[in-house]
Design a protein around this motif. Structure first.
Motif, PDB file in Angstrom:
ATOM      1  N   PRO A 182     -10.575  10.076  46.806  1.00 43.90           N
ATOM      2  CA  PRO A 182     -11.564  10.939  47.463  1.00 43.90           C
ATOM      3  C   PRO A 182     -12.825  11.153  46.627  1.00 43.90           C
ATOM      4  N   LEU A 183     -12.660  11.282  45.306  1.00 45.52           N
ATOM      5  CA  LEU A 183     -13.828  11.475  44.449  1.00 45.52           C
ATOM      6  C   LEU A 183     -14.691  10.218  44.418  1.00 45.52           C
ATOM      7  N   ALA A 184     -14.049   9.054  44.358  1.00 48.89           N
ATOM      8  CA  ALA A 184     -14.802   7.796  44.378  1.00 48.89           C
ATOM      9  C   ALA A 184     -15.562   7.638  45.688  1.00 48.89           C
ATOM     10  N   ALA A 185     -14.941   8.053  46.806  1.00 44.12           N
ATOM     11  CA  ALA A 185     -15.593   7.965  48.109  1.00 44.12           C
ATOM     12  C   ALA A 185     -16.752   8.956  48.221  1.00 44.12           C
ATOM     13  N   ARG A 186     -16.596  10.122  47.591  1.00 46.18           N
ATOM     14  CA  ARG A 186     -17.625  11.146  47.663  1.00 46.18           C
ATOM     15  C   ARG A 186     -18.833  10.794  46.787  1.00 46.18           C
ATOM     16  N   LEU A 187     -18.592   9.991  45.736  1.00 42.28           N
ATOM     17  CA  LEU A 187     -19.660   9.636  44.798  1.00 42.28           C
ATOM     18  C   LEU A 187     -19.806   8.113  44.741  1.00 42.28           C
ATOM     19  N   PRO A 188     -20.286   7.494  45.818  1.00 45.65           N
ATOM     20  CA  PRO A 188     -20.319   6.026  45.880  1.00 45.65           C
ATOM     21  C   PRO A 188     -21.180   5.386  44.794  1.00 45.65           C
ATOM     22  N   ARG A 189     -22.285   6.039  44.422  1.00 48.51           N
ATOM     23  CA  ARG A 189     -23.125   5.448  43.378  1.00 48.51           C
ATOM     24  C   ARG A 189     -22.412   5.460  42.029  1.00 48.51           C
ATOM     25  N   VAL A 190     -21.688   6.516  41.755  1.00 50.22           N
ATOM     26  CA  VAL A 190     -20.948   6.599  40.495  1.00 50.22           C
ATOM     27  C   VAL A 190     -19.837   5.548  40.483  1.00 50.22           C
ATOM     28  N   PHE A 191     -19.124   5.420  41.609  1.00 48.39           N
ATOM     29  CA  PHE A 191     -18.059   4.432  41.676  1.00 48.39           C
ATOM     30  C   PHE A 191     -18.607   3.013  41.533  1.00 48.39           C
ATOM     31  N   THR A 192     -19.695   2.722  42.216  1.00 48.63           N
ATOM     32  CA  THR A 192     -20.315   1.401  42.105  1.00 48.63           C
ATOM     33  C   THR A 192     -20.783   1.136  40.690  1.00 48.63           C
TER      34      THR A 192
END
Length: 341
Positions: A324-334
């Motif tokens: 959920p955190l990765a989905a909420r922060l797509p730029r951070v995950f990318t």
């Protein structure tokens, strides 16, 4: 005299041999098993590894993938990070090793069917397997006999459960051009496209249980793959293996033998191939001790990100929030995906 005697003819050892031969060194590989050697592996080459292999003149067959997708096993929530520097490549480990072996042979590298056991060091040489060389490179895997024989394996960290990996292939068409990482409460399942009609499934877990039992924790995957398995299960672990140093006199360590945190980020092969180049450069320049710091610099991002994910994974309140955190922060995950790409 041999410049580099390499213990181990897997991807790390052969990449070191190729780097050494291209640098004009006399290289011999000691590997008792015939090529190719199949082992448990996620079989996903990150873009950096694809580039390094291309630079070494190693063509590898496989299935390109554009990035990484995290999937929550309960809610189905997804987070995607696409590569900015070109695709990765899903490639059978056996195909990768065969391609590396062929390139090494083209460059005149000798591969001897011998096992490195005892190692003796002199002032200006090292002797192992009846051979004498200026340096020995230990590329003998996760549970490196050379590292263990020299007393350089770091003790396991207390209260940190060991993790294991299991891998199997399935004769199905890839449903995505991304590597999918499915998260459950106790394990992760990695789905890597390998060919138009084949995928690899690797499960990482703290539980020692059969592959089918592990896969059942991902009901959607288990139903989708039922009846399509077409290779035996391969296993590896415990995955975390610490090494006290990367340079011990005239012995240098590369690949998993140099120390391994976890397969969670899929960066092992890229790090091994890149570190092999740094090792050869340091030897060629007459500064083998400099390889220790070079390895630490190369592996810093991998170690930091992997340790952070494992830290969150071990905490019941944080682990379900990873996707959920990765989905909420797509730029951070990318950004995190491309940090290792």
């Amino acid at each position: 005299m041999i410049d580099l005697l390499i213990a181990g003819g897997g991807p790390a050892g052969l990449a070191t041999a190729i780097h050494g031969a291209l640098a004009g060194l006399e290289v011999v590989v000691a590997e008792p098993r015939p090529t190719p050697i199949d082992k448990a592996c996620g079989e996903g080459l990150m873009p950096g590894a694809v580039r390094r292999l291309h630079e070494l003149g190693v063509p590898v067959a496989g299935q390109p993938f554009r990035g990484i997708r995290y999937v929550d096993g309960v809610s189905g929530l997804r987070a995607e990070g696409l590569f900015r520097s070109g695709p990765g490549l899903g490639a059978r480990r056996t195909d990768l090793q065969a391609a590396l072996a062929e390139r090494a042979a083209q460059l005149g590298v000798r591969v001897l069917p011998q096992r490195v056991e005892q190692v003796r060091q002199g002032v200006d040489h090292v002797t192992a397997a009846g051979l004498t060389a200026r340096y020995l490179v230990a590329a003998d895997g996760l549970h490196s006999p050379v590292r263990r024989g020299l007393g350089l394996t770091a003790p396991a960290t207390p209260r940190r459960p060991a993790r294991y990996g299991l891998r199997r292939h399935f004769a199905v068409e890839p449903w995505s051009d991304l590597v999918e990482v499915h998260w459950s409460a106790r394990s992760e399942a990695y789905i890597t496209p390998l060919a138009p009609d084949r995928i690899g499934v690797a499960v990482l877990t703290t539980d020692q249980a059969p592959f089918d039992e592990q896969l059942a924790r991902f009901p959607h995957l288990a139903d989708r793959l039922n009846g399509y398995a077409d290779t035996p299960v391969r296993g590896a672990g415990p995955l975390r293996q610490g090494a006290r140093v990367r340079v011990a006199g005239r012995v240098l360590f590369v690949g998993d033998a140099a120390g391994y945190v976890d397969a969670l980020t899929g960066e092992g092969l890229a790090l091994a191939v890149t570190a092999a180049g740094e090792l050869v450069r340091c030897v060629k320049e007459g500064r083998p001790q400099a390889y220790e710091q070079a390895w630490r610099d190369l592996s810093r991002s991998y170690r930091a990100l992997t340790e952070s994910l494992l830290w969150a994974r071990r905490r019941p309140r944080l682990s379900p929030r990873i996707v959920p955190l990765a989905a909420r922060l797509p730029r951070v995950f990318t950004g995190a995906v491309n940090l290792l790409a």
